[in-house]
Design a protein around this motif. Structure first.
Motif, mmCIF file in Angstrom:
data_model
loop_
_atom_site.group_PDB
_atom_site.id
_atom_site.type_symbol
_atom_site.label_atom_id
_atom_site.label_comp_id
_atom_site.label_asym_id
_atom_site.label_seq_id
_atom_site.Cartn_x
_atom_site.Cartn_y
_atom_site.Cartn_z
ATOM 1 N N ASN A 8 24.955 19.432 -37.977
ATOM 2 C CA ASN A 8 25.583 19.020 -36.724
ATOM 3 C C ASN A 8 25.191 20.023 -35.638
ATOM 4 O OD1 ASN A 8 26.993 16.787 -37.878
ATOM 5 N ND2 ASN A 8 28.504 18.224 -38.725
ATOM 6 N N GLU A 10 24.146 21.701 -32.095
ATOM 7 C CA GLU A 10 24.562 21.559 -30.712
ATOM 8 C C GLU A 10 23.339 21.666 -29.819
ATOM 9 O OE1 GLU A 10 27.566 24.390 -29.812
ATOM 10 O OE2 GLU A 10 29.028 23.543 -31.232
ATOM 11 N N PHE A 11 23.340 20.873 -28.737
ATOM 12 C CA PHE A 11 22.177 20.802 -27.870
ATOM 13 C C PHE A 11 22.548 21.163 -26.437
ATOM 14 C CE2 PHE A 11 21.726 17.638 -31.277
ATOM 15 C CZ PHE A 11 20.590 18.135 -31.901
ATOM 16 N N GLU A 14 20.903 16.431 -23.457
ATOM 17 C CA GLU A 14 20.584 15.249 -24.248
ATOM 18 C C GLU A 14 19.902 14.230 -23.351
ATOM 19 O OE1 GLU A 14 23.238 11.833 -26.125
ATOM 20 O OE2 GLU A 14 23.254 13.632 -27.409
ATOM 21 N N TYR A 172 16.646 17.517 -36.167
ATOM 22 C CA TYR A 172 18.007 17.535 -36.691
ATOM 23 C C TYR A 172 18.460 16.105 -36.911
ATOM 24 C CZ TYR A 172 17.714 22.315 -35.031
ATOM 25 O OH TYR A 172 17.308 23.615 -34.816
ATOM 26 N N THR A 180 19.361 13.352 -34.390
ATOM 27 C CA THR A 180 20.283 13.710 -33.307
ATOM 28 C C THR A 180 19.604 14.562 -32.238
ATOM 29 O OG1 THR A 180 21.045 15.641 -34.572
ATOM 30 C CG2 THR A 180 22.285 13.577 -34.825
ATOM 31 N N GLY A 181 18.478 15.164 -32.580
ATOM 32 C CA GLY A 181 17.763 15.978 -31.613
ATOM 33 C C GLY A 181 16.700 16.819 -32.285
ATOM 34 N N ARG A 193 16.804 23.507 -27.667
ATOM 35 C CA ARG A 193 17.278 22.361 -28.446
ATOM 36 C C ARG A 193 17.649 21.234 -27.491
ATOM 37 N NH1 ARG A 193 21.457 24.602 -33.090
ATOM 38 N NH2 ARG A 193 19.927 25.728 -34.371
ATOM 39 N N GLY A 195 19.017 17.106 -27.507
ATOM 40 C CA GLY A 195 19.499 15.954 -28.248
ATOM 41 C C GLY A 195 18.868 14.672 -27.739
ATOM 42 N N CYS A 196 18.932 13.622 -28.545
ATOM 43 C CA CYS A 196 18.351 12.336 -28.140
ATOM 44 C C CYS A 196 19.051 11.193 -28.836
ATOM 45 C CB CYS A 196 16.850 12.291 -28.438
ATOM 46 S SG CYS A 196 16.441 12.375 -30.200
#
Length: 467
Positions: A8, A10-11, A14, A172, A180-181, A193, A195-196
Motif C-alpha cells: 500500500n 503512498e504517492f 496521482e 506497486y 496503484t503506481g 512515486r 500513483g495511477c
C-alpha cells in the motif's frame, strides 16, 4: 532488473494514466489517452528518446487506410488477416492478428487526419515478403527519426506531460494485480512515486537482454556470431513486470531479423536492389540462400556462413535504385561501398576467390535467362543479370526486434493465462505479443511499427476509460 512490489504505497501525486516508454507505441498511447480526455504522464528512461523507432526506416504496414486507397492500392482488413496467418503458418495469435488487421488502417487515418502525421505510401517497394499487396506507409524522408519527431510534436501539442531521464524501477500493485503506481529514478538520483488509475507498458522488447534471448530464442541467442542491432534499453523490463503481475506471455521465440546489416558500420542496406537482381555471396564467393525468400530469416542464413558475414554484389542498374536513399548515402560517406570494373578486380578487393565469384555471376546469367534453375529456389527471370561495373557491401545478420510479449485482448489490456484481464494494465509495441507467430520466418515487413501504433492507440483509449 526492476521489480513489482505488493504494498500500500503512498504517492506524492496521482494521474489517471501513466505510459512507460516514449517510442512509437508509447507516444501513440499517450496521444490516444490524452485525446480521450485523460491526464497523462509519459515516462522515458533516456534523456533524449532515441529508441527502436528512430533506428528504423519508419515504415508501418497497415490495411485499408485512406493513404492506401488514394494511392490506388486496394486492400482490406480480411486480406491482411489472411496474410498474417499464412505468413506465420497459423501460429500467430488469432485474436491479436484480427485486432491489428482491423485497426491498423484506422490508426493511420487517425494519425494523418487528426494529428498531421505525414504518412505516404512507398509505391516503388516491391518486396512484399508475405504481404499480398503494398502496405508500406512511411515518412517522406524514409527515416524513423521523422516519424518519432512527428509523434513527439503531436504529443506536445495535445498537452501530455513528458519526463525524460526517468527510469522506472518499481511497480506497486494490490493483491488483485491492480497497479496503484510506480517509482522512477531521475538522472540526478532522486526517486519519485506517482500513483495511477491505469498503466500502459510501451517499453519495447528484450533484444538487448542476452539472458532473455538465450532463454526464449535459443536459435539466435546461441548463434556463434550473435549480433543485436537495436536500442540498448530493450531489456524486457515491461514484459517481466507484466509476468510478475500475473500476465501471460506468447510468441516469445518470435523475432525480426535482418540479413543485410552493413558490417562493421551498423547501417541498414536497402534491400530493394536485392529484390531486383543483386545477390549475396559468402567469403567463398558463393551464394548460399534464396535471398528474396525471407529477409528476416536471412539473418540466420548469413550468420551460419563462415565468419558470419557476406557480400551483397550489385551493378550500376541496381545502384541506381538505391543511390538516393539515406542509408546508401550514409554507406557511401563511410566508405562501405566497394567498387571495381570487373568481377576479378572486385573479388580481389573483397577478398573472395575470383574463380568462385566469376562462376557465381555466370550461374546467375543462366538463371536470369531461364536456362538453369536456382538451387535455392529463387526466380531470377524478369531481372537482367549483373553487368558492367560492380559494387559490393559487406553485410551480416542481426536480431533487430523481439516480437513476443505479454498476451493482450482486443483493447490491448494484458491478460492472464485463463484470458481474464488484469485490472488496469495495458501493453503495446514490443512489450506485447505481436503478429509474427513463432520463430524468425513469420515476420511481415513493417509489422513492428504496425503493432506499436495500432496497439498503442487501442491501449491509450482503453486506459483512459479506467476509473
Amino acid at each position: 532488473m526492476s521489480g513489482v512490489e505488493r504494498s500500500n504505497a503512498e504517492f506524492e501525486i496521482e494521474v489517471p494514466v501513466i505510459v512507460v516508454g516514449a517510442g512509437a507505441a508509447g507516444l501513440t498511447a499517450a496521444l490516444a489517452a490524452r485525446e480521450a480526455g485523460a491526464e497523462v504522464l509519459l515516462l522515458e528512461r533516456d534523456a533524449v528518446p532515441r529508441g527502436s523507432t528512430t533506428m528504423s526506416q519508419g515504415y508501418v504496414c497497415a490495411a485499408a487506410s485512406k493513404v492506401q486507397r488514394e494511392s490506388g492500392v486496394e486492400d482490406d482488413a480480411d486480406a491482411f488477416y489472411r496474410d498474417i496467418m499464412a505468413r506465420t503458418k497459423n501460429t500467430a495469435d488469432p485474436g491479436v492478428a484480427r485486432t491489428v488487421a482491423d485497426h491498423s488502417g484506422p490508426a493511420i487515418d487517425w494519425l494523418v487526419d487528426r494529428h498531421r502525421i505525414p504518412f505516404r505510401m512507398n509505391l516503388p517497394w516491391q518486396g512484399f515478403f508475405g504481404h499480398s499487396v503494398n502496405r508500406m506507409h512511411g515518412m517522406p524522408s524514409r527515416r524513423g527519426e521523422e516519424l518519432h519527431g512527428a509523434l513527439t510534436r503531436a504529443v506536445d501539442e495535445i498537452g501530455v506531460d513528458t519526463i525524460t531521464g526517468a527510469h522506472v524501477e518499481t511497480l506497486y500493485a494490490d493483491d488483485d494485480g491492480r497497479v496503484t503506481g510506480l517509482s522512477f529514478r531521475r538522472e540526478d538520483g532522486s526517486v519519485e512515486r506517482v500513483g495511477c488509475k491505469a498503466l500502459v507498458l510501451a517499453t519495447c522488447g528484450f533484444g538487448a537482454n542476452r539472458e532473455m534471448v538465450r532463454r526464449f530464442i535459443p536459435s539466435f541467442g546461441t548463434a556463434p556470431y550473435y549480433r543485436y542491432f537495436g536500442h540498448e534499453g530493450n531489456e524486457g523490463e515491461g514484459i517481466e513486470w507484466g509476468m510478475a503481475l500475473g500476465g501471460a506471455v506468447g510468441s516469445m521465440d518470435a523475432f525480426q531479423g535482418y540479413g543485410a546489416l552493413a558490417d562493421p558500420y551498423g547501417v541498414i542496406v536497402n534491400y530493394d536492389m536485392v529484390m531486383r537482381g543483386a545477390v549475396t555471396v559468402n567469403i567463398r564467393g558463393e551464394r548460399f540462400s534464396n535471398e528474396n525468400l525471407d529477409i528476416s530469416a536471412q539473418a540466420l542464413n548469413i550468420l551460419e556462413q563462415p565468419d558470419g558475414t557476406g557480400w551483397i554484389v550489385f551493378d550500376e542498374a541496381r545502384r541506381a535504385i538505391v543511390e538516393d536513399l539515406p542509408e546508401f548515402r550514409d554507406l557511401l560517406a563511410l566508405g562501405g561501398v566497394r567498387s571495381a570494373g570487373t568481377a576479378a578486380e572486385l573479388a580481389e578487393i573483397i577478398r573472395v576467390p575470383a574463380e568462385a565469384l566469376a562462376r557465381t555471376l555466370a550461374d546467375v546469367v543462366e538463371m536470369a535467362a531461364g536456362r538453369a534453375a536456382c538451387p535455392f529456389g529463387r526466380d531470377f527471370t524478369g531481372h537482367a543479370p549483373l553487368t558492367g561495373r560492380l559494387y559490393a557491401i559487406r553485410t551480416t545478420g542481426a536480431l533487430f526486434h523481439t516480437q513476443g510479449g505479454l498476451k493482450i485482448d482486443a483493447n490491448a489490456q494484458v491478460v492472464r493465462a485463463d484470458a481474464t484481464p488484469l485490472p488496469n494494465l495495458f501493453a503495446a509495441g514490443g512489450a506485447a505479443q505481436g503478429i509474427s507467430g513463432n520463430g524468425v520466418d513469420g515476420y511481415l515487413p513493417a509489422a513492428g511499427l504496425c503493432t506499436a501504433i495500432t496497439l498503442g492507440m487501442l491501449a491509450g483509449r482503453a486506459a483512459a476509460r479506467i476509473r
